[in-house]
Design a protein around this motif. Structure first.
Motif, short mmCIF file in Angstrom:
data_model
loop_
_atom_site.label_atom_id
_atom_site.label_comp_id
_atom_site.label_asym_id
_atom_site.label_seq_id
_atom_site.Cartn_x
_atom_site.Cartn_y
_atom_site.Cartn_z
N MET A 50 0.84 -1.20 0.00
CA MET A 50 0.00 0.00 0.00
C MET A 50 0.88 1.25 0.00
SD MET A 50 -2.82 1.19 2.89
CE MET A 50 -4.23 0.24 2.29
N VAL A 51 0.43 2.28 -0.73
CA VAL A 51 1.04 3.60 -0.65
C VAL A 51 0.14 4.47 0.22
CG1 VAL A 51 1.77 5.65 -1.92
CG2 VAL A 51 2.12 3.38 -2.92
N VAL A 52 0.73 5.09 1.24
CA VAL A 52 -0.02 5.91 2.18
C VAL A 52 0.54 7.33 2.15
CG1 VAL A 52 -0.73 6.22 4.58
CG2 VAL A 52 -0.36 3.91 3.67
N GLY A 53 -0.32 8.30 1.90
CA GLY A 53 0.10 9.70 1.92
C GLY A 53 -0.14 10.30 3.29
N ASP A 75 6.34 -4.19 2.05
CA ASP A 75 6.21 -3.32 0.87
C ASP A 75 5.23 -2.17 1.09
OD1 ASP A 75 8.04 -4.79 -0.72
OD2 ASP A 75 6.49 -6.26 -1.13
N LEU A 76 5.30 -1.58 2.26
CA LEU A 76 4.45 -0.43 2.59
C LEU A 76 5.27 0.85 2.35
CD1 LEU A 76 1.74 0.54 3.90
CD2 LEU A 76 2.90 0.40 6.11
N ASP A 77 4.65 1.83 1.72
CA ASP A 77 5.31 3.10 1.41
C ASP A 77 4.55 4.26 2.03
OD1 ASP A 77 7.58 2.63 -0.74
OD2 ASP A 77 5.91 1.33 -1.31
N PHE A 78 5.26 5.08 2.82
CA PHE A 78 4.69 6.33 3.32
C PHE A 78 5.31 7.48 2.53
CE2 PHE A 78 4.28 3.62 7.15
CZ PHE A 78 2.93 3.80 7.40
N VAL A 79 4.46 8.33 1.97
CA VAL A 79 4.96 9.45 1.18
C VAL A 79 4.49 10.76 1.79
CG1 VAL A 79 2.99 9.29 -0.43
CG2 VAL A 79 5.09 10.45 -1.13
N GLN A 80 5.40 11.70 1.87
CA GLN A 80 5.11 13.04 2.40
C GLN A 80 4.30 13.81 1.37
OE1 GLN A 80 8.62 15.03 3.79
NE2 GLN A 80 7.66 17.05 3.89
N LEU A 81 3.16 14.36 1.77
CA LEU A 81 2.25 15.01 0.83
C LEU A 81 2.61 16.46 0.53
CD1 LEU A 81 -1.23 13.66 2.01
CD2 LEU A 81 0.02 13.04 -0.07
N ASN A 82 3.34 17.10 1.43
CA ASN A 82 3.65 18.52 1.24
C ASN A 82 5.01 18.84 1.83
OD1 ASN A 82 2.20 17.90 3.70
ND2 ASN A 82 2.18 20.09 4.14
N GLY A 83 5.68 19.82 1.23
CA GLY A 83 6.99 20.22 1.72
C GLY A 83 6.90 20.83 3.10
N ALA A 84 8.05 20.89 3.79
CA ALA A 84 8.07 21.41 5.15
C ALA A 84 9.14 22.48 5.35
CB ALA A 84 8.30 20.26 6.14
N TYR A 107 6.53 0.23 10.98
CA TYR A 107 5.93 -0.79 10.11
C TYR A 107 6.96 -1.48 9.21
CZ TYR A 107 1.47 1.16 11.58
OH TYR A 107 0.40 1.59 12.34
N GLY A 108 8.24 -1.17 9.38
CA GLY A 108 9.25 -1.73 8.49
C GLY A 108 9.02 -1.27 7.06
N ALA A 109 8.61 0.00 6.91
CA ALA A 109 8.20 0.53 5.61
C ALA A 109 9.25 1.50 5.06
CB ALA A 109 6.85 1.24 5.76
N ARG A 110 8.97 2.00 3.87
CA ARG A 110 9.82 3.00 3.24
C ARG A 110 9.18 4.38 3.41
NH1 ARG A 110 9.96 -1.51 -0.31
NH2 ARG A 110 7.94 -0.81 -1.13
N ALA A 111 10.01 5.38 3.71
CA ALA A 111 9.53 6.76 3.83
C ALA A 111 10.08 7.56 2.65
CB ALA A 111 9.99 7.38 5.13
N HIS A 112 9.20 8.26 1.96
CA HIS A 112 9.57 9.08 0.82
C HIS A 112 9.36 10.54 1.21
CE1 HIS A 112 9.60 5.46 -1.78
NE2 HIS A 112 8.60 5.08 -1.01
N LEU A 113 10.44 11.24 1.51
CA LEU A 113 10.34 12.63 1.94
C LEU A 113 10.26 13.56 0.72
CD1 LEU A 113 12.87 12.65 4.92
CD2 LEU A 113 10.41 12.15 4.92
#
Length: 323
Positions: free
Chosen positions: A113-116, A137-146, A168-174
């Motif tokens: 799953m991709v989670v925003g 194979d869980l992906d967390f993606v940042q929705l907005n810049g900081a 969650y042993g997931a990937r973070a996409h900043l």
């Protein structure tokens, strides 16, 4: 200790037999070749790790009445109202909502799953109450810049995403861009870069969005209004436009509309139609200062599920009828 995948799978199997088929622990033990104490431990594990969420539906209870009334008035698909102690502080409300949301997420997240996630005070609080669970194979993606004019990175936001990924042993996409660009044309040029387009593609693929409503009136301040992302002139512009809140630092008016707000052309957050059309848009709100913004977000159909504390839910319904 984090349960193994085999333990988790067995806990789910036991829970289905116990809660869905109403089998006794003795019957389950006999059917699966387990001891009764083992079955009890697996049921406890399921509740502790959020695989099972116990909810008491008392027709006369205030939270359930609020859930029903909010869902009917605003047409939102799912509403969960979190009970809070009488005379407790808004910080306590936020903590109760954060704990509830952290447990609820374990029932929503699935492999591949991709989670925003939209960073902010609320999601930071949730990140501190996550229950360890491995989700492949869980992906967390940042929705907005900081970033701000002084600092392109935001350590606090980065730590929030890191906690979600590690839990969650997931990937973070900043998303290493400013919260707001100085010029709309700069944003348009940046959005043509392949590295940025890859993140924007993840936004579009997200099956679950988790976020809150930002407000300049919140007693537990929203980061975007106190963290240096907005200049004095920006705040004056928002007031002229009748803005009452934001989602992922993209602003909307009292009626839920967001088109033609000049600052949105410079905002790094996604167009708010993403939240209107998402498969699952989970909005988490706590605090009386966010009532007006939440009401506007509901009018604009900017969420499909709401988690909110009891006091804020009551104030929401006590206000004027939706447009």
């Amino acid at each position: 200790m984090t349960p193994t995948d085999d333990q988790t799978a067995l806990a789910v199997q036991v829970s289905r037999l116990y809660y869905y088929q109403n089998l006794t622990t003795e019957t389950i033990a006999r059917e699966l070749g387990l001891s009764r104490p083992k079955v009890s431990r697996l049921l406890t594990l399921a509740k502790r790790t959020g695989l099972v969420e116990i909810r008491i539906h008392d027709p006369a209870a205030q939270p359930q009445v609020l859930e029903r009334d909010i869902a009917q008035r605003y047409g939102v698909r799912s509403v969960k109202v979190v009970s809070v102690p009488t005379n407790s502080s808004e910080q306590e409300w936020l903590e109760r909502v954060a704990v509830f949301t952290a447990n609820h997420l374990n029932t929503l997240l699935q492999p591949e799953m991709v989670v925003g996630l939209a960073w902010g005070t609320t999601l930071e609080a949730v990140s501190h109450h996550l229950t360890p669970r491995t989700c492949p194979d869980l992906d967390f993606v940042q929705l907005n810049g900081a970033g701000t004019a002084r600092h392109i990175t935001n350590l606090q936001a980065g730590e929030t995403y890191a906690r979600f990924a590690q839990n969650y042993g997931a990937r973070a996409h900043l998303f290493p861009v400013p919260t707001f660009f100085d010029y709309a044309e700069t944003k348009r040029a940046m959005w043509r870069e392949r590295s940025v387009r890859r993140l924007l593609d993840l936004h579009a693929r997200a099956r679950l969005l988790v976020y809150s409503v930002g407000s300049p009136l919140a007693r537990v301040p929203s980061h975007v209004y106190v963290g240096g992302q907005l200049e004095h002139e920006d705040l004056q512009e928002l007031e002229r436009e009748g803005v009452v809140g934001d989602i992922a630092t993209v602003f909307f008016r009292r009626d839920g509309s967001f088109r033609d707000i000049p600052l949105n052309a410079r905002a790094s957050g996604p167009d708010l139609t993403l939240f209107q059309t998402a498969k699952h848009a989970l909005c988490v709100v706590s605090g009386l200062g966010k009532v007006e913004g939440l009401r506007a977000a509901l009018r604009g159909r900017l969420l499909s599920e709401l988690i909110v504390d009891e006091a804020t839910a009551s104030a929401l319904l006590a206000g004027e009828n939706p447009l």
